[in-house]
Motif scaffolding. Structure first.
Motif, PDB file in Angstrom:
ATOM      1  N   ASP A  49       3.313   2.849 -17.757  1.00  0.00           N
ATOM      2  CA  ASP A  49       3.830   4.214 -17.608  1.00  0.00           C
ATOM      3  C   ASP A  49       5.360   4.218 -17.751  1.00  0.00           C
ATOM      4  OD1 ASP A  49       4.536   6.800 -16.798  1.00  0.00           O
ATOM      5  OD2 ASP A  49       2.926   6.890 -15.314  1.00  0.00           O
ATOM      6  N   PRO A  50       5.922   4.924 -18.720  1.00  0.00           N
ATOM      7  CA  PRO A  50       7.384   4.943 -18.887  1.00  0.00           C
ATOM      8  C   PRO A  50       8.123   5.538 -17.694  1.00  0.00           C
ATOM      9  CG  PRO A  50       6.332   6.575 -20.306  1.00  0.00           C
ATOM     10  CD  PRO A  50       5.230   5.734 -19.739  1.00  0.00           C
ATOM     11  N   ARG A  51       7.415   6.282 -16.851  1.00  0.00           N
ATOM     12  CA  ARG A  51       8.067   6.869 -15.666  1.00  0.00           C
ATOM     13  C   ARG A  51       8.347   5.824 -14.591  1.00  0.00           C
ATOM     14  NH1 ARG A  51       3.531  11.352 -14.570  1.00  0.00           N
ATOM     15  NH2 ARG A  51       2.305   9.470 -15.024  1.00  0.00           N
ATOM     16  N   THR A  52       7.591   4.722 -14.609  1.00  0.00           N
ATOM     17  CA  THR A  52       7.675   3.732 -13.529  1.00  0.00           C
ATOM     18  C   THR A  52       9.091   3.201 -13.347  1.00  0.00           C
ATOM     19  OG1 THR A  52       5.370   3.071 -13.831  1.00  0.00           O
ATOM     20  CG2 THR A  52       6.828   1.498 -12.732  1.00  0.00           C
ATOM     21  N   GLU A  53       9.690   2.687 -14.414  1.00  0.00           N
ATOM     22  CA  GLU A  53      11.008   2.067 -14.274  1.00  0.00           C
ATOM     23  C   GLU A  53      12.155   3.083 -14.324  1.00  0.00           C
ATOM     24  OE1 GLU A  53      11.731  -2.130 -14.682  1.00  0.00           O
ATOM     25  OE2 GLU A  53      10.717  -1.962 -16.620  1.00  0.00           O
ATOM     26  N   LYS A  54      11.833   4.337 -14.525  1.00  0.00           N
ATOM     27  CA  LYS A  54      12.866   5.359 -14.357  1.00  0.00           C
ATOM     28  C   LYS A  54      13.121   5.604 -12.875  1.00  0.00           C
ATOM     29  CE  LYS A  54      12.076   7.765 -18.756  1.00  0.00           C
ATOM     30  NZ  LYS A  54      11.625   9.006 -19.417  1.00  0.00           N
ATOM     31  N   ILE A  55      12.112   5.294 -12.062  1.00  0.00           N
ATOM     32  CA  ILE A  55      12.248   5.442 -10.607  1.00  0.00           C
ATOM     33  C   ILE A  55      12.898   4.200 -10.005  1.00  0.00           C
ATOM     34  CG2 ILE A  55      10.960   5.722  -8.447  1.00  0.00           C
ATOM     35  CD1 ILE A  55       8.823   7.217 -10.104  1.00  0.00           C
ATOM     36  N   ALA A  56      12.416   3.028 -10.404  1.00  0.00           N
ATOM     37  CA  ALA A  56      12.964   1.753  -9.893  1.00  0.00           C
ATOM     38  C   ALA A  56      12.516   0.628 -10.807  1.00  0.00           C
ATOM     39  CB  ALA A  56      12.479   1.490  -8.468  1.00  0.00           C
ATOM     40  N   PRO A  57      13.301  -0.463 -10.883  1.00  0.00           N
ATOM     41  CA  PRO A  57      12.874  -1.621 -11.692  1.00  0.00           C
ATOM     42  C   PRO A  57      11.555  -2.184 -11.171  1.00  0.00           C
ATOM     43  CG  PRO A  57      15.178  -1.826 -11.042  1.00  0.00           C
ATOM     44  CD  PRO A  57      14.619  -0.686 -10.261  1.00  0.00           C
ATOM     45  N   PHE A  58      10.848  -2.884 -12.035  1.00  0.00           N
ATOM     46  CA  PHE A  58       9.609  -3.543 -11.614  1.00  0.00           C
ATOM     47  C   PHE A  58       9.843  -4.364 -10.351  1.00  0.00           C
ATOM     48  CE2 PHE A  58       7.147  -3.949 -15.916  1.00  0.00           C
ATOM     49  CZ  PHE A  58       6.780  -2.617 -15.806  1.00  0.00           C
ATOM     50  N   ASN A  59       8.858  -4.365  -9.481  1.00  0.00           N
ATOM     51  CA  ASN A  59       8.892  -5.267  -8.344  1.00  0.00           C
ATOM     52  C   ASN A  59       8.908  -6.711  -8.842  1.00  0.00           C
ATOM     53  OD1 ASN A  59       7.020  -7.034  -6.336  1.00  0.00           O
ATOM     54  ND2 ASN A  59       8.214  -5.561  -5.179  1.00  0.00           N
ATOM     55  N   TYR A 102       0.842  -1.202   0.000  1.00  0.00           N
ATOM     56  CA  TYR A 102       0.000   0.000   0.000  1.00  0.00           C
ATOM     57  C   TYR A 102       0.874   1.247   0.000  1.00  0.00           C
ATOM     58  CZ  TYR A 102      -3.068   3.718   1.632  1.00  0.00           C
ATOM     59  OH  TYR A 102      -3.739   4.911   1.739  1.00  0.00           O
ATOM     60  N   ARG A 103       1.859   1.288   0.874  1.00  0.00           N
ATOM     61  CA  ARG A 103       2.698   2.495   0.994  1.00  0.00           C
ATOM     62  C   ARG A 103       3.627   2.679  -0.202  1.00  0.00           C
ATOM     63  NH1 ARG A 103       4.356   2.449   7.487  1.00  0.00           N
ATOM     64  NH2 ARG A 103       2.223   2.748   8.261  1.00  0.00           N
ATOM     65  N   ARG A 104       4.201   1.574  -0.672  1.00  0.00           N
ATOM     66  CA  ARG A 104       5.187   1.686  -1.757  1.00  0.00           C
ATOM     67  C   ARG A 104       4.563   1.867  -3.125  1.00  0.00           C
ATOM     68  NH1 ARG A 104       9.227  -3.144  -1.874  1.00  0.00           N
ATOM     69  NH2 ARG A 104       9.951  -1.955  -3.671  1.00  0.00           N
ATOM     70  N   PHE A 105       3.410   1.230  -3.341  1.00  0.00           N
ATOM     71  CA  PHE A 105       2.845   1.211  -4.696  1.00  0.00           C
ATOM     72  C   PHE A 105       1.421   1.768  -4.795  1.00  0.00           C
ATOM     73  CE2 PHE A 105       5.885  -2.372  -4.387  1.00  0.00           C
ATOM     74  CZ  PHE A 105       6.809  -1.947  -5.320  1.00  0.00           C
ATOM     75  N   ALA A 106       0.557   1.386  -3.860  1.00  0.00           N
ATOM     76  CA  ALA A 106      -0.849   1.785  -3.977  1.00  0.00           C
ATOM     77  C   ALA A 106      -1.027   3.298  -3.844  1.00  0.00           C
ATOM     78  CB  ALA A 106      -1.690   1.060  -2.938  1.00  0.00           C
ATOM     79  N   ILE A 107      -0.366   3.921  -2.894  1.00  0.00           N
ATOM     80  CA  ILE A 107      -0.510   5.372  -2.713  1.00  0.00           C
ATOM     81  C   ILE A 107      -0.093   6.128  -3.974  1.00  0.00           C
ATOM     82  CG2 ILE A 107       0.409   7.374  -1.461  1.00  0.00           C
ATOM     83  CD1 ILE A 107       0.264   5.754   1.096  1.00  0.00           C
ATOM     84  N   PRO A 108       1.112   5.845  -4.551  1.00  0.00           N
ATOM     85  CA  PRO A 108       1.469   6.537  -5.805  1.00  0.00           C
ATOM     86  C   PRO A 108       0.477   6.261  -6.943  1.00  0.00           C
ATOM     87  CG  PRO A 108       3.413   5.541  -4.828  1.00  0.00           C
ATOM     88  CD  PRO A 108       2.244   5.035  -4.051  1.00  0.00           C
ATOM     89  N   MET A 109      -0.006   5.019  -7.057  1.00  0.00           N
ATOM     90  CA  MET A 109      -0.963   4.696  -8.122  1.00  0.00           C
ATOM     91  C   MET A 109      -2.261   5.477  -7.957  1.00  0.00           C
ATOM     92  SD  MET A 109      -0.699   0.573  -8.677  1.00  0.00           S
ATOM     93  CE  MET A 109       0.865  -0.284  -8.602  1.00  0.00           C
ATOM     94  N   LEU A 110      -2.774   5.525  -6.736  1.00  0.00           N
ATOM     95  CA  LEU A 110      -4.027   6.234  -6.485  1.00  0.00           C
ATOM     96  C   LEU A 110      -3.890   7.726  -6.770  1.00  0.00           C
ATOM     97  CD1 LEU A 110      -5.127   4.386  -3.214  1.00  0.00           C
ATOM     98  CD2 LEU A 110      -6.320   4.333  -5.407  1.00  0.00           C
ATOM     99  N   LYS A 111      -2.723   8.262  -6.477  1.00  0.00           N
ATOM    100  CA  LYS A 111      -2.497   9.688  -6.740  1.00  0.00           C
ATOM    101  C   LYS A 111      -2.342   9.964  -8.232  1.00  0.00           C
ATOM    102  CE  LYS A 111      -0.346  10.939  -2.304  1.00  0.00           C
ATOM    103  NZ  LYS A 111       0.894  11.388  -1.641  1.00  0.00           N
ATOM    104  N   LEU A 112      -1.588   9.096  -8.920  1.00  0.00           N
ATOM    105  CA  LEU A 112      -1.294   9.342 -10.333  1.00  0.00           C
ATOM    106  C   LEU A 112      -2.464   9.023 -11.252  1.00  0.00           C
ATOM    107  CD1 LEU A 112       2.346   7.937 -10.634  1.00  0.00           C
ATOM    108  CD2 LEU A 112       1.640  10.293 -11.104  1.00  0.00           C
ATOM    109  N   TYR A 113      -3.170   7.924 -10.980  1.00  0.00           N
ATOM    110  CA  TYR A 113      -4.141   7.432 -11.958  1.00  0.00           C
ATOM    111  C   TYR A 113      -5.600   7.550 -11.513  1.00  0.00           C
ATOM    112  CZ  TYR A 113       0.361   5.414 -13.167  1.00  0.00           C
ATOM    113  OH  TYR A 113       1.697   5.251 -13.430  1.00  0.00           O
ATOM    114  N   SER A 114      -5.832   7.862 -10.223  1.00  0.00           N
ATOM    115  CA  SER A 114      -7.205   8.033  -9.747  1.00  0.00           C
ATOM    116  C   SER A 114      -7.442   9.421  -9.152  1.00  0.00           C
ATOM    117  CB  SER A 114      -7.551   6.956  -8.712  1.00  0.00           C
ATOM    118  OG  SER A 114      -7.585   5.677  -9.312  1.00  0.00           O
ATOM    119  N   ASN A 115      -6.406  10.262  -9.215  1.00  0.00           N
ATOM    120  CA  ASN A 115      -6.515  11.663  -8.779  1.00  0.00           C
ATOM    121  C   ASN A 115      -6.949  11.813  -7.319  1.00  0.00           C
ATOM    122  OD1 ASN A 115      -5.843  12.717 -11.377  1.00  0.00           O
ATOM    123  ND2 ASN A 115      -7.932  12.287 -12.069  1.00  0.00           N
ATOM    124  N   HIS A 116      -6.479  10.896  -6.484  1.00  0.00           N
ATOM    125  CA  HIS A 116      -6.769  11.002  -5.059  1.00  0.00           C
ATOM    126  C   HIS A 116      -5.681  11.812  -4.369  1.00  0.00           C
ATOM    127  CE1 HIS A 116     -10.257   8.423  -4.798  1.00  0.00           C
ATOM    128  NE2 HIS A 116      -9.641   7.461  -5.483  1.00  0.00           N
TER     129      HIS A 116
END
Length: 419
Positions: free
Chosen positions: A314-324, A272-286
């Motif tokens: 999203d091309p930005r994803t792996e610029k931050i870190a490799p896929f989990n 939730y902290r590592r992935f869900a929060i960024p996803m909700l902010k980026l793609y659901s505008n929360h």
């Protein structure tokens, strides 16, 4: 002059002796002492698994490799007989484990029996799977990232999924969401790398899940540098040549659905902290999201499967870190074009493949492979899960995971890639 020379010679000899002593006992506090004096016997006859047999192509090894190989081989031959004498027969243990993990508690185990495929069919199946993999690895017209690099080009940190059992001469590349929890349990039992009140575990299901995924429990290739220094790559190559190497794979899209269900539909604080929060902010505008997963679930704030697919594309994803690792491609986890695997199992035929593999490894009398989960993510679910995903996204996602589809013989999901 003579005394001075004798003194210098004595110093040199003592120094050499001390260096050898340090090398031999370097790893004495580890789970297997230096891993050069552990047991090894080729787990199958040359005809059982297509691969390299013991003693083959030794003359092609460089000098250092040859020295280490001879040392490894002589030590392993000496101890293989000891290992066979001391290993106990199958311990039944508790038939059903106490389930403490949330995921295992929700999903439960499937204790029904399954009819195993006969050995002849299994052998043909392995030949076909390996042929497919080797043909596409050799096909210059089929390209994907990292395909053409050599084993030496793979960074140490990318070898962290290769688990080594020196007692039986086995290397397992684990792929998350492909029964890796239970295969890790099997490797712990075989390698005796974890003790329960001073006694090695005998029943895989007795091993708590939190210990199974603790990286300190397993000897993996990425740890070799710390243990063996400049000899690490030489030892890796020798073990890759002499040991039986296996992995298990799964339909790539089904694996993604399974990863999503496991990490985002169940309460998982870390994800939730590592992935869900960024996803909700980026793609659901929360905005102003809760800091804990329980609060978020209570407020109905969950990542959607659509959010997850956007994140992967999203091309930005792996610029931050490799896929989990739970959604990283298998070719990036296990390097199948650089490592010649002796056995390729599939989750779709897990029960048959696991039984056959344990038989080939000659450890089927020591343990049984644990049962599968009851509500395992199935291929038939794909249409429903991808129904609301735009066609363009599905096509991009296939390109992202195409190498896994092709290398391991999974058909292209045409029904998902066309209107």
């Amino acid at each position: 002059m003579t005394k001075a020379r004798l003194l210098r010679l004595s110093v040199v000899l003592v120094s050499i002796f001390m260096i050898l002593l340090i090398i031999v006992y370097w790893d004495n506090v580890g789970t297997a002492h230096f891993y050069l004096h552990t047991s090894f016997s080729r787990p199958h006859s040359p005809g059982a698994i297509p691969g390299i047999t013991a003693g083959e192509d030794w003359e092609a090894l460089p000098d250092v490799d040859e020295f280490l190989a001879k040392l490894l081989s002589s030590s392993l031959k000496q101890n293989s007989s000891i290992s066979r004498k001391t290993e106990p027969l199958l311990v039944q243990g508790s038939s059903k484990p106490v389930v403490s993990n949330l995921e295992e508690n929700v999903r439960g185990y499937d204790w029904s029996t399954h009819n195993a495929r006969n050995s002849l069919d299994q052998e043909k199946l392995q030949i076909e799977r390996q042929r497919t993999l080797r043909e596409f690895c050799a096909n210059s017209s089929f390209a994907f990232p990292t395909k053409d690099r050599s084993f030496d080009d793979i960074p140490n940190y990318e070898l962290n999924h290769l688990i080594v059992d020196d007692r039986h001469g086995i290397i397992y590349c684990y792929v998350p969401k492909v029964a890796c929890t239970n295969w890790k349990r099997v490797m712990i039992v075989l390698s005796e790398s974890l003790l329960d009140q001073g006694v090695p575990y005998r029943n895989p299901l007795d091993i708590p899940r939190e210990h199974v995924h603790n990286t300190s429990t397993h000897l993996t290739f990425n740890k070799f540098w710390r243990r063996y220094g400049k000899f690490s790559r030489h030892l890796m190559k020798i073990k890759l040549k002499k040991y039986t190497k296996f992995l298990f794979v799964r339909d790539p899209f089904v694996r993604l659905i399974s990863a999503f269900r496991s990490k985002f539909e169940l309460e998982n604080e870390e994800f939730y902290r590592r992935f869900a929060i960024p996803m909700l902010k980026l793609y659901s505008n929360h905005t102003n999201l809760p800091t804990s997963v329980s609060e978020a679930f209570g407020a109905g704030l969950k990542v959607s499967f659509s959010d997850f697919i956007q994140y992967l594309l999203d091309p930005r994803t792996e610029k931050i870190a490799p896929f989990n690792e739970h959604w990283r491609q298998v070719y990036r986890l296990c390097h199948p074009c650089q490592i010649d695997y002796d056995f390729i199992g599939k989750l779709e035929t897990l029960d048959e493949d696991a039984a056959y593999l344990l038989q080939l490894l000659k450890v089927d009398r020591l343990l049984r492979f644990p049962p599968s989960y009851r509500n395992r993510t199935a291929s038939s679910w794909e249409d429903d899960w991808f129904a609301k995903i735009p066609l363009a996204w599905r096509q991009q996602l296939y390109k992202l995971y195409e190498a896994d589809f092709v290398l391991f013989g999974y058909p292209k999901p045409e029904n998902l890639l066309k209107d």
